[in-house]
Design a protein around this motif. Structure first.
Motif, PDB file in Angstrom:
ATOM      1  N   MET A   1       0.836  -1.200   0.000  1.00  0.00           N
ATOM      2  CA  MET A   1       0.000   0.000   0.000  1.00  0.00           C
ATOM      3  C   MET A   1       0.874   1.254   0.000  1.00  0.00           C
ATOM      4  O   MET A   1       1.896   1.294   0.668  1.00  0.00           O
ATOM      5  N   ILE A   2       0.464   2.245  -0.731  1.00  0.00           N
ATOM      6  CA  ILE A   2       1.181   3.524  -0.694  1.00  0.00           C
ATOM      7  C   ILE A   2       0.197   4.644  -0.311  1.00  0.00           C
ATOM      8  O   ILE A   2      -1.008   4.486  -0.437  1.00  0.00           O
ATOM      9  N   ASN A   3       0.759   5.731   0.140  1.00  0.00           N
ATOM     10  CA  ASN A   3      -0.088   6.869   0.497  1.00  0.00           C
ATOM     11  C   ASN A   3      -0.210   7.832  -0.676  1.00  0.00           C
ATOM     12  O   ASN A   3       0.771   8.152  -1.330  1.00  0.00           O
ATOM     13  N   VAL A   4      -1.433   8.234  -0.914  1.00  0.00           N
ATOM     14  CA  VAL A   4      -1.722   9.106  -2.040  1.00  0.00           C
ATOM     15  C   VAL A   4      -2.576  10.256  -1.535  1.00  0.00           C
ATOM     16  O   VAL A   4      -3.426  10.068  -0.670  1.00  0.00           O
ATOM     17  N   CYS A   5      -2.321  11.443  -2.064  1.00  0.00           N
ATOM     18  CA  CYS A   5      -3.103  12.608  -1.620  1.00  0.00           C
ATOM     19  C   CYS A   5      -3.592  13.422  -2.812  1.00  0.00           C
ATOM     20  O   CYS A   5      -2.821  13.741  -3.711  1.00  0.00           O
ATOM     21  N   TRP A   6      -4.891  13.702  -2.833  1.00  0.00           N
ATOM     22  CA  TRP A   6      -5.450  14.589  -3.847  1.00  0.00           C
ATOM     23  C   TRP A   6      -5.759  15.935  -3.186  1.00  0.00           C
ATOM     24  O   TRP A   6      -6.314  15.943  -2.075  1.00  0.00           O
ATOM     25  N   VAL A   7      -5.417  17.008  -3.829  1.00  0.00           N
ATOM     26  CA  VAL A   7      -5.648  18.334  -3.267  1.00  0.00           C
ATOM     27  C   VAL A   7      -6.653  19.080  -4.149  1.00  0.00           C
ATOM     28  O   VAL A   7      -6.455  19.215  -5.352  1.00  0.00           O
ATOM     29  N   TYR A   8      -7.726  19.542  -3.541  1.00  0.00           N
ATOM     30  CA  TYR A   8      -8.771  20.254  -4.284  1.00  0.00           C
ATOM     31  C   TYR A   8      -8.384  21.719  -4.471  1.00  0.00           C
ATOM     32  O   TYR A   8      -7.509  22.235  -3.771  1.00  0.00           O
ATOM     33  N   PRO A   9      -9.057  22.416  -5.373  1.00  0.00           N
ATOM     34  CA  PRO A   9      -8.741  23.835  -5.610  1.00  0.00           C
ATOM     35  C   PRO A   9      -8.810  24.689  -4.334  1.00  0.00           C
ATOM     36  O   PRO A   9      -8.073  25.654  -4.199  1.00  0.00           O
ATOM     37  N   ASP A  10      -9.692  24.328  -3.383  1.00  0.00           N
ATOM     38  CA  ASP A  10      -9.789  25.117  -2.147  1.00  0.00           C
ATOM     39  C   ASP A  10      -8.726  24.715  -1.125  1.00  0.00           C
ATOM     40  O   ASP A  10      -8.730  25.207   0.008  1.00  0.00           O
ATOM     41  N   GLY A  11      -7.838  23.787  -1.512  1.00  0.00           N
ATOM     42  CA  GLY A  11      -6.738  23.406  -0.631  1.00  0.00           C
ATOM     43  C   GLY A  11      -7.010  22.200   0.238  1.00  0.00           C
ATOM     44  O   GLY A  11      -6.095  21.685   0.895  1.00  0.00           O
ATOM     45  N   THR A  12      -8.266  21.719   0.271  1.00  0.00           N
ATOM     46  CA  THR A  12      -8.546  20.565   1.120  1.00  0.00           C
ATOM     47  C   THR A  12      -7.839  19.325   0.583  1.00  0.00           C
ATOM     48  O   THR A  12      -7.723  19.125  -0.632  1.00  0.00           O
ATOM     49  N   GLU A  13      -7.361  18.505   1.525  1.00  0.00           N
ATOM     50  CA  GLU A  13      -6.609  17.308   1.153  1.00  0.00           C
ATOM     51  C   GLU A  13      -7.448  16.059   1.363  1.00  0.00           C
ATOM     52  O   GLU A  13      -8.177  15.946   2.340  1.00  0.00           O
ATOM     53  N   HIS A  14      -7.337  15.146   0.439  1.00  0.00           N
ATOM     54  CA  HIS A  14      -8.049  13.872   0.528  1.00  0.00           C
ATOM     55  C   HIS A  14      -7.036  12.754   0.391  1.00  0.00           C
ATOM     56  O   HIS A  14      -6.433  12.584  -0.665  1.00  0.00           O
ATOM     57  N   ASN A  15      -6.818  12.027   1.491  1.00  0.00           N
ATOM     58  CA  ASN A  15      -5.778  11.003   1.508  1.00  0.00           C
ATOM     59  C   ASN A  15      -6.365   9.606   1.389  1.00  0.00           C
ATOM     60  O   ASN A  15      -7.487   9.355   1.820  1.00  0.00           O
ATOM     61  N   ALA A  16      -5.581   8.715   0.815  1.00  0.00           N
ATOM     62  CA  ALA A  16      -6.003   7.318   0.740  1.00  0.00           C
ATOM     63  C   ALA A  16      -4.783   6.416   0.678  1.00  0.00           C
ATOM     64  O   ALA A  16      -3.708   6.840   0.239  1.00  0.00           O
ATOM     65  N   SER A  17      -4.964   5.181   1.142  1.00  0.00           N
ATOM     66  CA  SER A  17      -3.947   4.154   0.952  1.00  0.00           C
ATOM     67  C   SER A  17      -4.333   3.379  -0.293  1.00  0.00           C
ATOM     68  O   SER A  17      -5.485   2.968  -0.430  1.00  0.00           O
ATOM     69  N   VAL A  18      -3.397   3.211  -1.182  1.00  0.00           N
ATOM     70  CA  VAL A  18      -3.702   2.569  -2.459  1.00  0.00           C
ATOM     71  C   VAL A  18      -2.799   1.351  -2.648  1.00  0.00           C
ATOM     72  O   VAL A  18      -1.587   1.418  -2.435  1.00  0.00           O
ATOM     73  N   GLU A  19      -3.429   0.275  -3.045  1.00  0.00           N
ATOM     74  CA  GLU A  19      -2.711  -0.977  -3.275  1.00  0.00           C
ATOM     75  C   GLU A  19      -1.784  -0.820  -4.485  1.00  0.00           C
ATOM     76  O   GLU A  19      -2.168  -0.230  -5.493  1.00  0.00           O
TER      77      GLU A  19
END
Lengths: 104, 443
Positions: A1-19
């Motif tokens: 699993m690796i850590n992945v982060c998506w950042v929205y235009p308003d700066g909020t971060e959405h993290n997930a563990s991805v296989e």
């Protein structure tokens, strides 16, 4: 699993563990990331999985493939130097900690 | 966390509905705000879109398959020739975990009273709906000739179909593909090699006659032949011969006889005509809908099953494509959350992968259009522009995904490049579009 982060235009971060082995478009769909649709299922036909890799995280965007490169020139939200189609980014240890800006 | 999409859940759902039924047998036993019938690309996209739009009502997604919704295009491509047979899920994580969305696999709609707002499903469930969306798709057209019931004569629409084809490939190297359309050409190119004898039999004088230009038909034929696929045109299949109830040969009207351990019949698809009839809906080539994709009050039809008006021509049509399913589902999702919209207007696009070639089509090819070719088919990198009355109506590209995206943009904006610009190349077209856009904005 690796850590992945998506950042929205308003700066909020959405993290997930991805296989490892899963492409980051599929990971985004599984995690309900806004504006990542992956309509073509990763066939590089729709360009609805565009991300800008934030290289300050230490993970590089890498070079887009030839066909991907052509598509990126035409993405609606506009191409940046670190633009990628996330269906072409496959989770691996090298991408652990990747941060991607999502635009809409 | 409970996964609402595991197969067993459906029965529990039905049981709990039945329990609530009690004495009032004729009344709807459970009501959903939205009932979506069909969980292909259209139905699944609609569920996704409703959750993304924070729709708070209850949604029931009914599928006639036993699987969670999946992407269909890979089934005729990489799914068949790789060991990695994982299907690609269509539903988002948000739908899977949403308490508002119920998935009911393994059943179809069997009856309905649209005035009352009720439908009956083949598993016996009687449900009430506030809005009903029919996303029931289309089924492969069948040949009704002698021997058509033999084992080893298959079609390809679902994961189960693809599995059957995979299984057959272990037993035979002799494949006859009936119909020279997208599915069989993709199949032929995916399966070519490995000592297989693959023959495509097409009834008309060229491949993909209704979908692409003659230049493209010829190019795709040559490319498939390079992979060792035999393609025969003007061949009408008249009969299947069997051995021990399993297919052994395909016979043509011209008297040819082809050895076959597997035949795949892919000669187009048709929506279920009975469904519209049973529900009292108007149908033609599909369920007739208006510009808002409504078949009746509170009833919509989307995707392969919908016969919808094209605002640019004023004529109605039915399209079978991921784009059409996805765009129509997204449109209806917007309708269901209550925002007022103009009539549905999609820019059609489509893709096919055949061997190393990526064909993409933007817009719809129409009979009698003038063709302008950019690039040389011999280089495996070219585009065909279709003009009707000097207006751009479609662009086919081979291995030019950027130009395809550009074509989609031009069609959306109603911009037609000149023939000279097209032949000068994509940079010239982009410049012309940019200058046109600048002028349009100023006005």
């Amino acid at each position: 699993m690796i850590n992945v982060c998506w950042v929205y235009p308003d700066g909020t971060e959405h993290n997930a563990s991805v296989e490892e082995g899963v492409n980051l478009m599929e990971a985004a769909v599984a995690n309900d990331i806004e504006s990542i649709y992956g309509e073509c299922g990763g066939s590089m036909a729709c360009a609805t999985c565009h991300v800008e890799v934030d290289e300050t995280s230490g993970v590089a965007a890498g070079q887009p493939f030839a066909m991907e490169n052509e598509m990126l020139d035409m993405v609606e939200s506009g191409r940046t130097p670190t633009s990628r189609l996330s269906c072409q980014l496959v989770a691996s240890q090298e991408l652990d900690g990747i941060r991607m800006k999502v635009t809409w | 966390m409970a996964d609402p999409l595991i197969t067993g859940v459906a029965d529990e759902t039905v049981e709990s509905i039945m329990k609530e039924d009690g004495e009032a047998n004729h009344k709807a036993v459970d009501e959903f705000d939205v009932v979506i019938v069909g969980a292909g690309h259209a139905g699944a996209t609609l569920a996704n879109a409703l959750v993304r739009k924070k729709f708070t009502g209850s949604v029931l997604l009914v599928s006639d398959e036993i699987f969670q919704p999946y992407h269909r295009p890979p089934l005729s491509k990489e799914y068949l020739n790789t060991d990695n047979i994982k299907s690609r899920p269509l539903l988002t994580g948000g739908v899977l975990s949403s308490p508002n969305v119920t998935f009911m696999p393994g059943c179809r709609i069997s009856a309905g009273d649209l005035q009352e707002g009720t439908v009956t499903l083949t598993n016996g469930a009687e449900l009430g709906f506030k809005k009903l969306v029919l996303a029931t798709g289309a089924s492969p057209r069948k040949l009704t000739i002698e021997g058509a019931d033999l084992e080893g004569i298959l079609s390809l629409k679902t994961l189960v179909d693809a599995e059957k084809i995979r299984d057959s490939l272990l037993q035979t190297k002799d494949l006859v593909l009936v119909g020279g359309g997208f599915i069989n050409l993709e199949l032929a190119c995916s399966l070519a090699g490995a000592g297989r004898n693959i023959t495509v039999l097409e009834q008309t004088p060229r491949l993909l006659q209704r979908a692409v230009s003659p230049v493209m038909s010829e190019f795709l034929k040559t490319q498939a032949e390079k992979l060792g696929v035999r393609i025969l045109l003007n061949e009408e299949v008249s009969r299947f011969e069997g051995d021990d109830n399993r297919i052994s040969h395909v016979l043509t009207a011209a008297g040819e006889r082809f050895k076959a351990g597997l035949a795949v019949v892919a000669i187009g698809s048709v929506p279920d005509p009975k469904l519209a009839q049973d529900l009292g809906l108007e149908s033609s080539n599909g369920i007739i809908v208006n510009g808002q994709l409504q078949a009746a009050t509170n009833v919509y039809a989307v995707g392969d099953c919908a016969f919808f008006p094209d605002p640019t021509t004023g004529h109605s049509l039915r399209l079978e494509s991921v784009q059409n399913s996805t765009d129509q589902a997204s449109y209806v999702a917007e309708e269901l959350v209550g925002s007022g919209q103009e009539v549905y207007h999609g820019v059609s696009w489509f893709w096919s992968v055949q061997g190393d070639n990526r064909l993409q089509i933007a817009g719809l090819a129409k009979p009698g259009s003038k063709l302008v070719v950019s690039g040389n088919p011999a280089d495996g990198n070219f585009a065909v522009y279709h003009y009707l009355d000097k207006l751009l109506c479609a662009v086919e590209t081979i291995n030019r995904p950027g130009e395809h995206m550009l074509a989609r943009k031009m069609l959306k904006d109603n911009f037609s490049p000149t023939e000279a610009q097209v032949t000068q190349g994509v940079d010239e077209i982009k410049a012309a579009l940019a200058s046109w856009e600048a002028n349009t904005t100023t006005l």
